[in-house]
Design a protein around this motif. Structure first.
Motif, PDB file in Angstrom:
ATOM      1  N   HIS A  68       0.793  -1.227   0.000  1.00 51.06           N
ATOM      2  CA  HIS A  68       0.000   0.000   0.000  1.00 51.06           C
ATOM      3  C   HIS A  68       0.826   1.279   0.000  1.00 51.06           C
ATOM      4  CE1 HIS A  68      -3.862  -2.079   0.556  1.00 51.06           C
ATOM      5  NE2 HIS A  68      -3.141  -2.958   1.238  1.00 51.06           N
ATOM      6  N   ALA A  69       2.035   1.233   0.532  1.00 46.71           N
ATOM      7  CA  ALA A  69       2.809   2.478   0.597  1.00 46.71           C
ATOM      8  C   ALA A  69       4.294   2.199   0.689  1.00 46.71           C
ATOM      9  CB  ALA A  69       2.370   3.325   1.792  1.00 46.71           C
ATOM     10  N   ASP A  70       5.088   3.019   0.014  1.00 50.96           N
ATOM     11  CA  ASP A  70       6.511   3.144   0.266  1.00 50.96           C
ATOM     12  C   ASP A  70       6.674   4.316   1.227  1.00 50.96           C
ATOM     13  OD1 ASP A  70       7.004   1.083  -1.515  1.00 50.96           O
ATOM     14  OD2 ASP A  70       7.433   2.412  -3.206  1.00 50.96           O
ATOM     15  N   VAL A  71       7.888   4.490   1.741  1.00 50.38           N
ATOM     16  CA  VAL A  71       8.094   5.554   2.717  1.00 50.38           C
ATOM     17  C   VAL A  71       9.264   6.433   2.303  1.00 50.38           C
ATOM     18  CG1 VAL A  71       9.600   4.125   4.184  1.00 50.38           C
ATOM     19  CG2 VAL A  71       8.369   6.067   5.190  1.00 50.38           C
ATOM     20  N   GLN A  72       9.150   7.697   2.603  1.00 50.38           N
ATOM     21  CA  GLN A  72      10.246   8.633   2.360  1.00 50.38           C
ATOM     22  C   GLN A  72      11.417   8.271   3.258  1.00 50.38           C
ATOM     23  OE1 GLN A  72       9.226  12.699   3.236  1.00 50.38           O
ATOM     24  NE2 GLN A  72      11.357  13.369   3.234  1.00 50.38           N
ATOM     25  N   GLY A  73      12.591   8.100   2.646  1.00 52.84           N
ATOM     26  CA  GLY A  73      13.769   7.767   3.423  1.00 52.84           C
ATOM     27  C   GLY A  73      14.649   8.972   3.631  1.00 52.84           C
ATOM     28  N   MET A  74      15.959   8.749   3.620  1.00 56.10           N
ATOM     29  CA  MET A  74      16.910   9.839   3.790  1.00 56.10           C
ATOM     30  C   MET A  74      16.883  10.748   2.562  1.00 56.10           C
ATOM     31  SD  MET A  74      18.122   9.176   6.759  1.00 56.10           S
ATOM     32  CE  MET A  74      19.264  10.525   6.696  1.00 56.10           C
ATOM     33  N   GLY A  75      16.819  12.033   2.761  1.00 54.39           N
ATOM     34  CA  GLY A  75      16.804  12.961   1.638  1.00 54.39           C
ATOM     35  C   GLY A  75      15.578  12.754   0.773  1.00 54.39           C
ATOM     36  N   GLN A  76      15.810  12.547  -0.527  1.00 54.97           N
ATOM     37  CA  GLN A  76      14.716  12.357  -1.466  1.00 54.97           C
ATOM     38  C   GLN A  76      14.446  10.882  -1.757  1.00 54.97           C
ATOM     39  OE1 GLN A  76      12.876  15.030  -2.489  1.00 54.97           O
ATOM     40  NE2 GLN A  76      14.223  16.063  -1.005  1.00 54.97           N
ATOM     41  N   ALA A  77      15.131   9.987  -1.060  1.00 56.43           N
ATOM     42  CA  ALA A  77      14.962   8.563  -1.323  1.00 56.43           C
ATOM     43  C   ALA A  77      13.571   8.098  -0.914  1.00 56.43           C
ATOM     44  CB  ALA A  77      16.021   7.767  -0.561  1.00 56.43           C
ATOM     45  N   VAL A  78      13.043   7.137  -1.668  1.00 62.40           N
ATOM     46  CA  VAL A  78      11.778   6.469  -1.339  1.00 62.40           C
ATOM     47  C   VAL A  78      12.075   4.978  -1.275  1.00 62.40           C
ATOM     48  CG1 VAL A  78       9.437   5.951  -2.091  1.00 62.40           C
ATOM     49  CG2 VAL A  78      10.382   8.252  -2.425  1.00 62.40           C
ATOM     50  N   VAL A  79      11.702   4.334  -0.176  1.00 56.87           N
ATOM     51  CA  VAL A  79      12.053   2.925   0.027  1.00 56.87           C
ATOM     52  C   VAL A  79      10.796   2.134   0.382  1.00 56.87           C
ATOM     53  CG1 VAL A  79      14.387   3.491   0.747  1.00 56.87           C
ATOM     54  CG2 VAL A  79      12.608   3.255   2.476  1.00 56.87           C
ATOM     55  N   PRO A  80      10.798   0.815   0.094  1.00 57.02           N
ATOM     56  CA  PRO A  80       9.652  -0.019   0.459  1.00 57.02           C
ATOM     57  C   PRO A  80       9.466  -0.101   1.974  1.00 57.02           C
ATOM     58  CG  PRO A  80      11.022  -1.110  -1.191  1.00 57.02           C
ATOM     59  CD  PRO A  80      11.799   0.065  -0.683  1.00 57.02           C
ATOM     60  N   VAL A 328       3.496   7.232  -1.745  1.00 52.85           N
ATOM     61  CA  VAL A 328       4.639   7.593  -0.914  1.00 52.85           C
ATOM     62  C   VAL A 328       4.144   8.169   0.407  1.00 52.85           C
ATOM     63  CG1 VAL A 328       6.690   9.027  -0.697  1.00 52.85           C
ATOM     64  CG2 VAL A 328       6.098   8.028  -2.920  1.00 52.85           C
ATOM     65  N   LEU A 329       4.573   7.577   1.499  1.00 57.79           N
ATOM     66  CA  LEU A 329       4.230   8.049   2.839  1.00 57.79           C
ATOM     67  C   LEU A 329       5.350   8.979   3.314  1.00 57.79           C
ATOM     68  CD1 LEU A 329       2.344   7.822   5.342  1.00 57.79           C
ATOM     69  CD2 LEU A 329       3.797   5.910   6.092  1.00 57.79           C
ATOM     70  N   PRO A 330       5.095  10.268   3.443  1.00 62.73           N
ATOM     71  CA  PRO A 330       6.162  11.201   3.828  1.00 62.73           C
ATOM     72  C   PRO A 330       6.414  11.184   5.338  1.00 62.73           C
ATOM     73  CG  PRO A 330       4.127  12.400   3.456  1.00 62.73           C
ATOM     74  CD  PRO A 330       3.832  10.968   3.116  1.00 62.73           C
ATOM     75  N   LEU A 331       7.531  11.787   5.721  1.00 61.59           N
ATOM     76  CA  LEU A 331       7.866  11.947   7.130  1.00 61.59           C
ATOM     77  C   LEU A 331       7.446  13.339   7.594  1.00 61.59           C
ATOM     78  CD1 LEU A 331      11.538  10.561   7.189  1.00 61.59           C
ATOM     79  CD2 LEU A 331       9.385   9.282   7.350  1.00 61.59           C
ATOM     80  N   SER A 332       6.953  13.429   8.812  1.00 64.15           N
ATOM     81  CA  SER A 332       6.679  14.738   9.387  1.00 64.15           C
ATOM     82  C   SER A 332       8.004  15.454   9.640  1.00 64.15           C
ATOM     83  CB  SER A 332       5.911  14.582  10.699  1.00 64.15           C
ATOM     84  OG  SER A 332       6.742  13.968  11.676  1.00 64.15           O
ATOM     85  N   GLY A 333       7.939  16.736   9.903  1.00 66.54           N
ATOM     86  CA  GLY A 333       9.153  17.493  10.182  1.00 66.54           C
ATOM     87  C   GLY A 333       9.916  16.926  11.369  1.00 66.54           C
ATOM     88  N   SER A 334       9.194  16.576  12.433  1.00 65.92           N
ATOM     89  CA  SER A 334       9.866  16.037  13.620  1.00 65.92           C
ATOM     90  C   SER A 334      10.468  14.672  13.333  1.00 65.92           C
ATOM     91  CB  SER A 334       8.883  15.945  14.788  1.00 65.92           C
ATOM     92  OG  SER A 334       7.762  15.124  14.456  1.00 65.92           O
ATOM     93  N   ALA A 335       9.787  13.860  12.498  1.00 69.73           N
ATOM     94  CA  ALA A 335      10.320  12.548  12.126  1.00 69.73           C
ATOM     95  C   ALA A 335      11.603  12.710  11.317  1.00 69.73           C
ATOM     96  CB  ALA A 335       9.285  11.753  11.337  1.00 69.73           C
ATOM     97  N   GLN A 336      11.624  13.693  10.412  1.00 68.75           N
ATOM     98  CA  GLN A 336      12.834  13.935   9.622  1.00 68.75           C
ATOM     99  C   GLN A 336      14.003  14.340  10.512  1.00 68.75           C
ATOM    100  OE1 GLN A 336      12.464  16.327   6.019  1.00 68.75           O
ATOM    101  NE2 GLN A 336      10.247  15.974   6.020  1.00 68.75           N
ATOM    102  N   GLU A 337      13.749  15.192  11.485  1.00 70.82           N
ATOM    103  CA  GLU A 337      14.820  15.633  12.381  1.00 70.82           C
ATOM    104  C   GLU A 337      15.384  14.467  13.181  1.00 70.82           C
ATOM    105  OE1 GLU A 337      16.460  18.573  12.826  1.00 70.82           O
ATOM    106  OE2 GLU A 337      15.434  19.056  10.938  1.00 70.82           O
ATOM    107  N   LEU A 338      14.495  13.619  13.684  1.00 72.79           N
ATOM    108  CA  LEU A 338      14.946  12.453  14.451  1.00 72.79           C
ATOM    109  C   LEU A 338      15.763  11.505  13.577  1.00 72.79           C
ATOM    110  CD1 LEU A 338      11.716  11.681  16.517  1.00 72.79           C
ATOM    111  CD2 LEU A 338      13.936  12.382  17.453  1.00 72.79           C
ATOM    112  N   LEU A 339      15.298  11.272  12.356  1.00 71.95           N
ATOM    113  CA  LEU A 339      15.993  10.355  11.452  1.00 71.95           C
ATOM    114  C   LEU A 339      17.384  10.879  11.096  1.00 71.95           C
ATOM    115  CD1 LEU A 339      15.906   7.748   9.810  1.00 71.95           C
ATOM    116  CD2 LEU A 339      14.881   9.048   7.930  1.00 71.95           C
ATOM    117  N   TRP A 340      17.470  12.206  10.799  1.00 68.55           N
ATOM    118  CA  TRP A 340      18.771  12.777  10.476  1.00 68.55           C
ATOM    119  C   TRP A 340      19.719  12.701  11.680  1.00 68.55           C
ATOM    120  CZ3 TRP A 340      21.151  13.477   6.153  1.00 68.55           C
ATOM    121  CH2 TRP A 340      20.419  13.683   4.982  1.00 68.55           C
TER     122      TRP A 340
END
Length: 497
Positions: A68-80, A328-340
């Motif tokens: 049903h969805a891939d997810v936004q990864g690091m940067g512009q990457a999209v991963v299963p 594509v399931l994006p990351l919220s701003g806080s999720a992006q900060e945590l991932l980075w």
């Protein structure tokens, strides 16, 4: 990280050739979010290590949502959102019993789908027979016709169209497929599949992972983890490509089989193992003494949720019933900060002298694993979710950190010489499985538990190591063993271990 040193033979008797693997961290159950209650219920019912229940829940949830969805990864990457899991536990840990509880909804779904497939296949057979009769009749008329009549018959043939397509095979899971078998199932069946086996050693030691096929299988499974298209090149059939396929995995493996793959340079160097969430929890055998009533409601809710997700309409490409087009399931701003932040921490720790220097392949993929896990938790809670929250990302990172710590612990323990590793596997087998108190080289070659010992030079090398460390005592030449005098034979020393 230095290699574990063999333990020398002492006057106190023989000792294991390598030191015991230290216990790992406690599994972060709270980080399972919407899967937590079902995992705790399964663990309570079987009293197996909680990490085994978590592996089953994560992998089957991934199988359900990956279409049903891939997810936004690091940067512009999209991963299963596909997860590969490997659970290492010896017989008696109740890993199969735990897995059965969490797979119940999937098995019910497959059973119903198989019944519908049989009915659809019967209807297809009738339609195909009628189509073939009509086509054969038109072709016969074309041969007899002339002029305008022949043109009209050809128009009838075009109007008839292509032969009716058979229904897709309904199977969602396979146990021990070869890569070719898996590709064939993708060609004829569902676009989202799982390899789930409670005897994963059969897969890791089977034909697909033989010396001749190992590189191809590793490369193929690695591509599927990344969501790459499947490219098949076959003699006679030419080449084909299949897009939009997804694969989840859960292999439950005995320690002796896991040790061989964890120490396999090809599996490590190709990054194949780093695609797995691996755990070998401390044994619970001997401690499962609680008497209590288990609340089965969370397990029923888990099965109900699983059925609901599996029954949802999957996003497919136009005019292709097998090519998934996940959103594509994006990351919220806080999720992006945590991932980075997690990425930067793991990257620094891989530098020379860093804590993760010895397991860079696992560490490099750990941020992506965190992202995939966070997406699975998000979609399991709400398949229509529009974003991965900071809380789900925090949970994904906690779980990824646990699996990274496990990978580091197990990989460090696997860094032994080939001779010591083979000898240790032979030692364990002789003490736990071999029915006699003596052994000959030819018996090792014929019956050894791993293929790497089924060659005379390797068998003799392992026997020599065990003799040196006191686990074998040479018997006099021409000692009768199994009814025949033997030039070489050893008595097995039944020490602790």
């Amino acid at each position: 990280m230095s290699k574990p040193e063999p333990i020398p033979f002492t006057s106190e008797g023989p000792q294991p050739l390598v030191r015991q693997i230290p216990d790992g961290l406690a599994f972060p159950v709270e980080a399972l979010g919407p899967l937590k209650s079902a995992v705790e219920a399964a663990q309570a019912a079987t009293q197996a290590p909680v990490a085994l229940a978590a592996q089953s829940a994560l992998s089957v949830a991934s199988l359900a949502v990956q279409a049903h969805a891939d997810v936004q990864g690091m940067g512009q990457a999209v991963v299963p959102t596909s997860l590969y899991c490997m659970s290492i536990a010896k017989s008696g840990e109740r890993k199969s019993a735990t897995d059965k509880l969490l797979m119940a909804g999937l098995r019910d779904f497959e059973r119903q789908a198989n019944q519908e497939y049989r009915e659809e296949m019967a209807a297809h057979t009738t339609c195909f027979d009628l189509y073939k009769q009509d086509r054969d009749l038109i072709l016969s008329d074309i041969k007899k016709a002339n002029g305008p009549e022949k043109t009209g018959k050809r128009a009838d043939l075009e109007a008839l169209g292509g032969e009716p397509e058979p229904p897709l095979k309904p199977y969602l899971t396979a146990t021990e497929p070869t890569l070719e078998g898996l590709h064939r199932l993708f060609a004829e069946g569902q676009p989202g599949l799982g390899v789930f086996s409670d005897e994963g050693g059969g897969f890791l030691g089977g034909h697909g992972m033989s010396k001749e096929n190992r590189l191809r299988t590793i490369a193929g499974l690695s591509d599927l983890w990344g969501g790459e298209p499947i490219r098949r090149v076959r003699a006679g059939d030419g080449s084909t490509a299949m897009y939009g396929r997804r694969l989840a995995m859960h292999l439950m493996v005995q320690p002796i089989a896991a040790e061989e793959v964890l120490a396999d340079p090809l599996a490590v160097d190709q990054g194949f193992l780093a695609r797995f969430l691996i755990t070998q929890p401390a044994s619970a055998i001997g401690t499962r003494l609680l008497r209590h009533t288990v609340d089965t409601a969370p397990l029923a809710a888990f099965s109900s949720r699983l059925s609901d997700v599996l029954e949802r309409q999957r996003p497919l490409a136009e005019n292709d019933r097998q090519e998934l087009q996940p959103r594509v399931l994006p990351l919220s701003g806080s999720a992006q900060e945590l991932l980075w932040g997690y990425y930067e921490a793991t990257e620094r720790a891989q530098a020379s002298g860093g804590d993760l220097e010895s397991c860079t392949s696992f560490a490099s993929k750990s941020p992506e694993q965190a992202c995939r896990i966070a997406a699975v938790l998000t979609l399991w809670r709400d398949l229509s979710a529009t974003v991965v929250s900071g809380q789900d990302m925090a949970n994904g990172i906690s779980l990824a950190q646990y699996y990274l710590s496990e990978a580091r612990r197990l990989a460090d323990a696997a860094i032994v010489s080939k001779d010591i590793g083979r000898a240790e596997r032979l030692r364990v087998w002789l003490l736990n499985s071999w029915p006699h108190d003596d052994i000959t080289p030819s018996e090792v070659v014929r019956h050894a538990p791993v293929s790497s010992l089924r060659e005379s030079p390797a068998a003799r090398s392992a026997l020599a190591v065990l003799e040196k460390h006191g686990w074998l005592v040479p018997l006099p030449c021409d000692t009768v063993v199994r009814g025949a005098p033997r030039k070489e034979a050893w008595k097995v020393v039944q020490g602790a271990g």
